[in-house]
Every structure is written in structure tokens, then in C-alpha cells.
Design a protein around this motif. Structure first.
Motif, PDB file in Angstrom:
ATOM      1  N   GLU A  33       0.744  -1.337  -0.027  1.00  0.00           N
ATOM      2  CA  GLU A  33       0.014   0.044   0.069  1.00  0.00           C
ATOM      3  C   GLU A  33       0.679   1.310  -0.202  1.00  0.00           C
ATOM      4  O   GLU A  33       0.568   2.243  -0.623  1.00  0.00           O
ATOM      5  N   CYS A  96      -7.166  -9.723   5.395  1.00  0.00           N
ATOM      6  CA  CYS A  96      -6.665  -8.732   6.471  1.00  0.00           C
ATOM      7  C   CYS A  96      -6.961  -9.211   7.878  1.00  0.00           C
ATOM      8  O   CYS A  96      -8.062  -9.950   8.262  1.00  0.00           O
ATOM      9  N   HIS A 101      -6.246  -4.062  10.116  1.00  0.00           N
ATOM     10  CA  HIS A 101      -7.525  -3.077  10.468  1.00  0.00           C
ATOM     11  C   HIS A 101      -6.953  -1.886  11.519  1.00  0.00           C
ATOM     12  O   HIS A 101      -7.253  -0.733  11.272  1.00  0.00           O
ATOM     13  N   LYS A 104      -5.140   0.796   9.686  1.00  0.00           N
ATOM     14  CA  LYS A 104      -6.024   1.276   8.834  1.00  0.00           C
ATOM     15  C   LYS A 104      -5.459   1.261   7.301  1.00  0.00           C
ATOM     16  O   LYS A 104      -5.579   2.054   6.659  1.00  0.00           O
ATOM     17  N   LEU A 105      -5.097  -0.086   7.140  1.00  0.00           N
ATOM     18  CA  LEU A 105      -4.620  -0.367   5.771  1.00  0.00           C
ATOM     19  C   LEU A 105      -5.955  -0.661   4.901  1.00  0.00           C
ATOM     20  O   LEU A 105      -7.038  -0.953   5.524  1.00  0.00           O
ATOM     21  N   CYS A 106      -5.802  -0.422   3.524  1.00  0.00           N
ATOM     22  CA  CYS A 106      -7.023  -0.292   2.782  1.00  0.00           C
ATOM     23  C   CYS A 106      -7.424  -1.794   2.627  1.00  0.00           C
ATOM     24  O   CYS A 106      -6.545  -2.772   2.766  1.00  0.00           O
ATOM     25  N   ASP A 107      -8.748  -1.973   2.199  1.00  0.00           N
ATOM     26  CA  ASP A 107      -9.452  -3.482   2.032  1.00  0.00           C
ATOM     27  C   ASP A 107      -8.826  -3.718   0.618  1.00  0.00           C
ATOM     28  O   ASP A 107      -8.652  -3.089  -0.276  1.00  0.00           O
TER      29      ASP A 107
END
Length: 109
Positions: A33, A96, A101, A104-107
Motif C-alpha cells: 500500500e 486482513c 485493521h 487502517k490499511l486499505c481493504d
């Protein structure tokens, strides 16, 4: 220790639920990411070394990582760079964890 802990392969990851594995996979997710999908770590493995720092701490030493990059780099990140195939493999198979989570990493979808 001579035991090798395998967290991911060149292609394919292990979705173990233990905290150590989840942390290593969150590291791969974070790096993918933060590099805007330009670079990711694969084939992550390591060994545990007991008491090497001040005779009390346990340290996980990661070694021999592989990387995947997009086609624009033409596999120049190293041996067995599977380019987009490697990136997509991670995105398709990564689950994930609570660590992803909490960071706050992207889905992945």
C-alpha cells in the motif's frame, strides 16, 4: 535456532492466525500500500533467536525475501520477480487481520 518459519512463498501466502504471522502479512500489506502497488515483499521466512540481545530478548530474523514489482520494472527487482502475477496473487489471497485493521490499511477488494 535453526527452525525456519515460513510466512509466504514466492507465490501464495499462508493465512495463519497467530500474531507473528499476522504481523508479517500486515508488513507485506503495508509495504504494498505505501509503495502504491509498485513493490511488495514475498517469500518471507525467518528464524527465532532466543536471548541474543542482553540474554533476554527473543528476536525474529527475516531472511532471503523475494520481491514483486509491476511490469514497468520488467522483473528487475530480483530473481523470481513475478511482476503483476505476484502482486495479484497477494491481493487475491491476503486476508486482513486485526493488525491490518488497526493500521487502517486499505481493504484488498
Amino acid at each position: 535456532s535453526s527452525a525456519v518459519l515460513k510466512f509466504s512463498g514466492t507465490l501464495g501466502i499462508c493465512n495463519h492466525t497467530d500474531k507473528r504471522s499476522a504481523t508479517i502479512m500486515a508488513f507485506s500489506h503495508f509495504w504494498l500500500e505505501s509503495s502504491a502497488c509498485e513493490y511488495m515483499f514475498a517469500d518471507l521466512q525467518g528464524s527465532i533467536n532466543h536471548g541474543i540481545l542482553h540474554n533476554t530478548e527473543t528476536v525474529l530474523t527475516l531472511f532471503d525475501p523475494m520481491t514483486h514489482t509491476p511490469l514497468s520494472f520488467h522483473g528487475k527487482s530480483g530473481l523470481r520477480d513475478h511482476e503483476f502475477e505476484g502482486l495479484h496473487d497477494f491481493v487475491d489471497s491476503h486476508e486482513c487481520s486485526a493488525i491490518c485493521h488497526s493500521m487502517k490499511l486499505c481493504d484488498m477488494s
